[in-house]
Enzyme design. Structure first.
Site, PDB file in Angstrom:
ATOM      1  N   ASN A  66       0.806  -1.191  -0.127  1.00 18.87           N
ATOM      2  CA  ASN A  66      -0.105  -0.118  -0.051  1.00 18.87           C
ATOM      3  C   ASN A  66       0.797   1.201   0.148  1.00 18.87           C
ATOM      4  OD1 ASN A  66       0.773   0.261   2.604  1.00 18.87           O
ATOM      5  ND2 ASN A  66      -0.912  -0.461   3.639  1.00 18.87           N
ATOM      6  N   ASP A 255      -9.215  -9.681  -0.192  1.00 14.33           N
ATOM      7  CA  ASP A 255      -8.651  -8.519   0.738  1.00 14.33           C
ATOM      8  C   ASP A 255      -8.399  -7.176   0.205  1.00 14.33           C
ATOM      9  OD1 ASP A 255      -6.173  -8.450   3.016  1.00 14.33           O
ATOM     10  OD2 ASP A 255      -5.213  -7.662   1.279  1.00 14.33           O
TER      11      ASP A 255
END
Length: 380
Positions: A66, A255
């Site tokens: 991320n 996810d």
């Protein structure tokens, strides 16, 4: 003469290189240690049972993480499933007979013990721990390695269940070659785990019959405010030799949706803390359109539980209706820029169904909390 000297140097390099010895999980050993990445065990070794272990590894890249540099939980889940698929397929084809591919049926609860970051190397080791007549239990460990300092730490432990499907007939489940146990207790304990997961799969198969519906102008901190969906067309790169989606691909998409829900709810950096048992109710064929939907079900002071549902729509086959393919609960935590856990905004359930799901999530949270505290107690 320069050309001759260069050829001689290359020949000497080739002679030395041919003497390198590769060991699973270490790469080259001896004077060549460290020049190669960890490799997969591609055949039986003298110190391992045939097809009994598998090790893979690769470095974590920016597209695995991320914006804060933490590797996505879905990336790790996909690596876990790939290792499990390799070892279980290899084992199921270890004897002469009809060839098959092992399909993922269930993933037990998986805890993310420590975050992994860009630049670290993930080492994934898988081992077969139990076989029934038609299924294989695989236990997987994930270690992260800081290649600058050499420090290693355990980041994940997971248990997966596979079933062998015939290459000639995808609806035909083949028998699994038995494994040899070093102790009889291992087989008995494995049989108990098998019966327990079989019962849980039957209980959850039709529990999630509803779908996530969008709501206009939802209020902050409500279920509707953060709920999210992703639509994905299943292509050849997503699929096995059968033409069905890899379990790891599905888990990665699940996810991603759960992460979007968590980020919308708390608006901070979030990471996967754990995944409750993922049940794969039915296969997803190439060409299907899948809808992955996520909604917040429960919040504690520092964690969020998100329910994720996967529905498959066989758009090229009018004879088959939309069906539920997989379901699971993901738990996320909110982190500060320094990596410390932050309080989570409390969820505001509005409808009776949302309040019911909130209480069910609270029960799962308290049950797991009690289990962790029980394991943490010192032994007399």
């Amino acid at each position: 003469m320069k050309l001759l000297a260069r050829v001689l140097r290359l020949c000497e390099f080739g002679r030395q290189a041919s003497s390198r010895r590769l060991v699973a999980g270490q790469g080259c050993v001896g004077p060549w240690r460290g020049c190669c990445a960890p490799i997969q065990v591609v055949g039986p070794r003298a110190d391992l049972p045939p097809c009994g272990a598998c090790i893979t590894g690769r470095i974590m890249r920016p597209d695995d993480a991320n914006v804060a540099g933490n590797v996505h939980g879905g990336t790790i889940l996909k690596m876990i499933e790939e290792a499990g698929a390799i070892i279980s397929t290899r084992h199921c084809n270890s004897q002469n007979g009809e060839r098959c591919v092992a399909a993922l049926a269930r993933v037990e609860r998986t805890d993310f013990l420590s975050p992994m970051c860009i630049g670290e190397v993930a080492h994934v080791s898988a081992e077969i721990t139990y076989t029934s007549k038609h299924s294989v239990e695989v236990q997987v460990n994930v270690m992260s390695e800081n290649i600058l300092t050499g420090a290693k730490k355990l980041t994940n432990k997971a248990t997966l269940w596979y079933v062998p499907l015939s290459l000639k007939n995808v609806d035909k489940v083949l028998e699994v070659p038995p494994v040899v146990y070093s102790r009889q207790e291992q087989e008995e304990e494995g049989r108990k785990r098998y019966e327990a997961q079989k019962l849980e799969r039957m209980e959850t198969k039709w529990r999630n019959g509803d779908i996530v519906q969008p709501v206009l102008n939802p209020e902050p901190n409500t279920v509707s405010y953060s709920q999210s969906s992703l639509i994905h067309l299943v292509g050849p790169s997503d699929c096995t030799l059968h033409g069905f989606v890899h379990g790891g691909v599905t888990m990665k998409l699940m996810d991603e949706v759960a992460g979007i829900v968590a980020a919308r709810h708390c608006k901070t950096n979030i990471v996967t803390a754990s995944v409750d048992a993922i049940n794969f109710h039915d296969k997803i064929r190439k060409g299907c359109v899948i809808t992955i939907s996520g909604r917040m079900t429960f919040t504690s002071n520092k964690s969020m539980e998100i329910e994720v549902l996967v529905d498959a729509d066989p758009v090229v086959d009018s004879s088959q209706k939309r069906y539920r393919a997989a379901s699971a609960f993901f738990t996320y935590v909110s982190l500060s820029q320094e990596g410390r856990s932050l309080p989570v905004p409390q969820l505001v359930p509005e409808t009776e169904d949302e309040k019911k799901r909130f209480e069910e999530g609270k029960g799962r949270y308290l049950q797991m909390k009690a289990k962790r505290q029980g394991h943490a107690e010192p032994q007399p």
